[in-house]
Design a protein around this motif. Structure first.
Motif, PDB file in Angstrom:
ATOM      1  N   MET A   1       0.864  -1.174   0.000  1.00 37.01           N
ATOM      2  CA  MET A   1       0.000   0.000   0.000  1.00 37.01           C
ATOM      3  C   MET A   1       0.905   1.230   0.000  1.00 37.01           C
ATOM      4  SD  MET A   1      -2.880   1.120   2.820  1.00 37.01           S
ATOM      5  CE  MET A   1      -3.883  -0.286   2.474  1.00 37.01           C
ATOM      6  N   ASP A   2       0.668   2.131  -0.923  1.00 30.70           N
ATOM      7  CA  ASP A   2       1.469   3.348  -0.974  1.00 30.70           C
ATOM      8  C   ASP A   2       0.792   4.448  -0.141  1.00 30.70           C
ATOM      9  OD1 ASP A   2      -0.459   4.752  -2.551  1.00 30.70           O
ATOM     10  OD2 ASP A   2       0.382   3.895  -4.375  1.00 30.70           O
ATOM     11  N   PRO A   3       1.485   5.566   0.088  1.00 39.33           N
ATOM     12  CA  PRO A   3       0.917   6.634   0.915  1.00 39.33           C
ATOM     13  C   PRO A   3      -0.417   7.170   0.398  1.00 39.33           C
ATOM     14  CG  PRO A   3       3.270   6.979   0.663  1.00 39.33           C
ATOM     15  CD  PRO A   3       2.897   5.840  -0.253  1.00 39.33           C
ATOM     16  N   LYS A   4      -0.579   7.237  -0.913  1.00 37.68           N
ATOM     17  CA  LYS A   4      -1.839   7.726  -1.479  1.00 37.68           C
ATOM     18  C   LYS A   4      -2.983   6.763  -1.141  1.00 37.68           C
ATOM     19  CE  LYS A   4      -4.138   9.166  -5.656  1.00 37.68           C
ATOM     20  NZ  LYS A   4      -4.396   8.819  -7.013  1.00 37.68           N
ATOM     21  N   GLN A   5      -2.723   5.478  -1.298  1.00 43.34           N
ATOM     22  CA  GLN A   5      -3.749   4.478  -0.973  1.00 43.34           C
ATOM     23  C   GLN A   5      -4.096   4.534   0.513  1.00 43.34           C
ATOM     24  OE1 GLN A   5      -1.419   1.195  -2.500  1.00 43.34           O
ATOM     25  NE2 GLN A   5      -2.969   0.772  -4.069  1.00 43.34           N
ATOM     26  N   PHE A   6      -3.076   4.698   1.355  1.00 44.81           N
ATOM     27  CA  PHE A   6      -3.313   4.795   2.790  1.00 44.81           C
ATOM     28  C   PHE A   6      -4.169   6.018   3.105  1.00 44.81           C
ATOM     29  CE2 PHE A   6      -2.471   5.949   7.165  1.00 44.81           C
ATOM     30  CZ  PHE A   6      -2.589   4.731   7.822  1.00 44.81           C
ATOM     31  N   ALA A   7      -3.851   7.146   2.499  1.00 41.98           N
ATOM     32  CA  ALA A   7      -4.621   8.384   2.732  1.00 41.98           C
ATOM     33  C   ALA A   7      -6.070   8.210   2.276  1.00 41.98           C
ATOM     34  CB  ALA A   7      -3.964   9.553   2.014  1.00 41.98           C
ATOM     35  N   GLU A   8      -6.258   7.551   1.149  1.00 42.71           N
ATOM     36  CA  GLU A   8      -7.627   7.305   0.654  1.00 42.71           C
ATOM     37  C   GLU A   8      -8.399   6.393   1.606  1.00 42.71           C
ATOM     38  OE1 GLU A   8      -6.881   5.781  -3.271  1.00 42.71           O
ATOM     39  OE2 GLU A   8      -6.566   7.786  -4.111  1.00 42.71           O
ATOM     40  N   LEU A   9      -7.730   5.366   2.108  1.00 42.19           N
ATOM     41  CA  LEU A   9      -8.365   4.456   3.057  1.00 42.19           C
ATOM     42  C   LEU A   9      -8.697   5.190   4.355  1.00 42.19           C
ATOM     43  CD1 LEU A   9      -9.241   1.500   3.260  1.00 42.19           C
ATOM     44  CD2 LEU A   9      -6.997   1.003   4.262  1.00 42.19           C
ATOM     45  N   HIS A  10      -7.786   6.038   4.782  1.00 43.16           N
ATOM     46  CA  HIS A  10      -8.015   6.830   6.000  1.00 43.16           C
ATOM     47  C   HIS A  10      -9.220   7.746   5.816  1.00 43.16           C
ATOM     48  CE1 HIS A  10      -7.019  10.160   8.886  1.00 43.16           C
ATOM     49  NE2 HIS A  10      -7.089   9.110   9.678  1.00 43.16           N
ATOM     50  N   ALA A  11      -9.317   8.406   4.681  1.00 48.15           N
ATOM     51  CA  ALA A  11     -10.466   9.275   4.401  1.00 48.15           C
ATOM     52  C   ALA A  11     -11.758   8.463   4.357  1.00 48.15           C
ATOM     53  CB  ALA A  11     -10.249  10.017   3.081  1.00 48.15           C
ATOM     54  N   LYS A  12     -11.690   7.277   3.766  1.00 41.31           N
ATOM     55  CA  LYS A  12     -12.865   6.412   3.706  1.00 41.31           C
ATOM     56  C   LYS A  12     -13.278   5.975   5.111  1.00 41.31           C
ATOM     57  CE  LYS A  12     -14.770   2.626   1.030  1.00 41.31           C
ATOM     58  NZ  LYS A  12     -14.524   1.615   0.011  1.00 41.31           N
ATOM     59  N   CYS A  13     -12.315   5.780   5.981  1.00 40.39           N
ATOM     60  CA  CYS A  13     -12.612   5.425   7.370  1.00 40.39           C
ATOM     61  C   CYS A  13     -13.422   6.537   8.034  1.00 40.39           C
ATOM     62  CB  CYS A  13     -11.315   5.161   8.132  1.00 40.39           C
ATOM     63  SG  CYS A  13     -11.573   4.569   9.820  1.00 40.39           S
ATOM     64  N   TRP A  14     -13.006   7.782   7.842  1.00 41.03           N
ATOM     65  CA  TRP A  14     -13.756   8.913   8.392  1.00 41.03           C
ATOM     66  C   TRP A  14     -15.179   8.951   7.843  1.00 41.03           C
ATOM     67  CZ3 TRP A  14     -12.928  11.423  12.585  1.00 41.03           C
ATOM     68  CH2 TRP A  14     -11.636  11.684  13.039  1.00 41.03           C
ATOM     69  N   GLU A  15     -15.301   8.750   6.544  1.00 40.95           N
ATOM     70  CA  GLU A  15     -16.628   8.800   5.923  1.00 40.95           C
ATOM     71  C   GLU A  15     -17.540   7.686   6.420  1.00 40.95           C
ATOM     72  OE1 GLU A  15     -17.873  11.310   4.116  1.00 40.95           O
ATOM     73  OE2 GLU A  15     -15.958  12.243   4.619  1.00 40.95           O
ATOM     74  N   THR A  16     -16.992   6.479   6.526  1.00 42.42           N
ATOM     75  CA  THR A  16     -17.827   5.366   6.996  1.00 42.42           C
ATOM     76  C   THR A  16     -18.175   5.544   8.473  1.00 42.42           C
ATOM     77  OG1 THR A  16     -15.902   3.942   7.405  1.00 42.42           O
ATOM     78  CG2 THR A  16     -17.029   3.709   5.269  1.00 42.42           C
ATOM     79  N   LEU A  17     -17.269   6.121   9.240  1.00 49.26           N
ATOM     80  CA  LEU A  17     -17.573   6.396  10.651  1.00 49.26           C
ATOM     81  C   LEU A  17     -18.699   7.417  10.759  1.00 49.26           C
ATOM     82  CD1 LEU A  17     -17.091   6.189  13.690  1.00 49.26           C
ATOM     83  CD2 LEU A  17     -15.295   7.921  13.410  1.00 49.26           C
ATOM     84  N   LYS A  18     -18.611   8.487   9.976  1.00 48.87           N
ATOM     85  CA  LYS A  18     -19.673   9.509  10.007  1.00 48.87           C
ATOM     86  C   LYS A  18     -21.015   8.919   9.592  1.00 48.87           C
ATOM     87  CE  LYS A  18     -16.923  12.617   7.883  1.00 48.87           C
ATOM     88  NZ  LYS A  18     -16.581  13.824   7.122  1.00 48.87           N
ATOM     89  N   HIS A  19     -20.991   8.044   8.593  1.00 50.24           N
ATOM     90  CA  HIS A  19     -22.235   7.410   8.148  1.00 50.24           C
ATOM     91  C   HIS A  19     -22.807   6.524   9.258  1.00 50.24           C
ATOM     92  CE1 HIS A  19     -25.259   5.752   5.548  1.00 50.24           C
ATOM     93  NE2 HIS A  19     -24.810   4.540   5.767  1.00 50.24           N
ATOM     94  N   TYR A  20     -21.944   5.747   9.906  1.00 51.69           N
ATOM     95  CA  TYR A  20     -22.391   4.897  11.007  1.00 51.69           C
ATOM     96  C   TYR A  20     -22.999   5.738  12.125  1.00 51.69           C
ATOM     97  CZ  TYR A  20     -22.154   2.154  15.276  1.00 51.69           C
ATOM     98  OH  TYR A  20     -22.451   1.578  16.476  1.00 51.69           O
ATOM     99  N   VAL A  21     -22.340   6.818  12.504  1.00 54.24           N
ATOM    100  CA  VAL A  21     -22.860   7.688  13.574  1.00 54.24           C
ATOM    101  C   VAL A  21     -24.207   8.270  13.162  1.00 54.24           C
ATOM    102  CG1 VAL A  21     -22.456   9.835  14.851  1.00 54.24           C
ATOM    103  CG2 VAL A  21     -20.616   8.165  14.597  1.00 54.24           C
ATOM    104  N   HIS A  22     -24.343   8.657  11.911  1.00 55.24           N
ATOM    105  CA  HIS A  22     -25.621   9.171  11.412  1.00 55.24           C
ATOM    106  C   HIS A  22     -26.723   8.121  11.582  1.00 55.24           C
ATOM    107  CE1 HIS A  22     -28.615  11.002   8.794  1.00 55.24           C
ATOM    108  NE2 HIS A  22     -28.678   9.844   8.153  1.00 55.24           N
TER     109      HIS A  22
END
Length: 80
Positions: A1-22
């Motif tokens: 996994m390169d840094p870009k992929q990691f950053a994208e996964l990290h951003a997706k983690c935030w989005e899925t967390l926000k969706h779950y909280v919603h």
């Protein structure tokens, strides 16, 4: 996994967390509408449907979080 992929996964983690909280907030709203007497079929149906949405949102978040934890455990190549 390169840094870009990691950053994208990290951003997706935030989005899925926000969706779950919603979805969890929505479930709490539904519970707040319940009265002391037994709930109607309509309200119970809404709660069951919301439970499915909340569980699915949690499963998505948990999977992304698992992937991030794995990347943290094994590291990722900053040169890729």
């Amino acid at each position: 996994m390169d840094p870009k992929q990691f950053a994208e996964l990290h951003a997706k983690c935030w989005e899925t967390l926000k969706h779950y909280v919603h979805e969890a907030d929505r479930m709490c709203e539904l519970f707040g509408q319940c009265l002391p007497e037994p709930a109607s079929i309509h309200i119970r149906s809404d709660i069951v449907e919301q439970r499915v949405r909340e569980n699915n949102a949690y499963a998505s978040y948990a999977e992304i979080r698992r992937q991030l934890l794995e990347a943290v455990r094994i590291g990722y190549d900053p040169l890729s």
